[in-house]
Design a protein around this motif. Structure first.
Motif: not given
Length: 154
Positions: A104-122
């Motif tokens: 997810a990416l908008d003007s207030t939020t960025l959510i990334l999923t690590d492709l190696l570990t599947d860990k989500i970073r918000t």
């Protein structure tokens, strides 16, 4: 009408290519739960600030690249800059490469999923209120008058 349709089909993808990149660069991103601040610059570099209490170095710096779909961002870090911060599982050849899927990416939020570990970073957008990295290491002028050792000066 056909000319407009052909124009849209041919050139619309080029108009969408820079949208993720410009949103990434629009603001610093603070990671929820850690307080780390991630910044992307127009020249293709990134900086992750671990805060003043960081023991293994305050900043992790490198380059970033988006894939052609604008959904995968790769953070690349030189081995010598990242060896104390980046786990060895991200090492490919001499350097480190951290691949994230943009969920997810908008003007207030960025959510990334690590492709190696599947860990989500918000991350949440924060206002820019820091000095330019190039100015951080400029020596500060001494406060007050300089004291010379005895025998020097008048």
């Amino acid at each position: 009408m056909h000319v407009l349709l052909i124009f849209l089909v041919l050139f619309l993808p080029y108009g969408l290519v820079g949208q993720s990149d410009s949103l990434l660069r629009a603001t610093p991103w603070q990671e929820e739960g850690t307080g780390y601040v991630l910044r992307f610059t127009p020249d293709g570099t990134f900086e992750q600030d671990y805060g003043e209490d960081a023991r293994n170095g305050r900043y992790l710096m490198g380059r970033y690249a988006l894939d052609s779909t604008q959904r995968i961002v790769t953070l690349s870090v030189d081995y010598f800059l990242g060896k104390t911060r980046v786990p060895v599982r991200y090492r490919r050849g001499q350097d480190f490469y951290l691949d994230y899927r943009i969920e997810a990416l908008d003007s207030t939020t960025l959510i990334l999923t690590d492709l190696l570990t599947d860990k989500i970073r918000t991350f949440v957008a924060i206002p820019e209120d820091r000095e330019d990295p190039a100015l951080r290491r400029i020596p500060k002028p001494p406060v007050g008058k300089l004291k010379l050792p005895e025998g020097w000066g008048m």
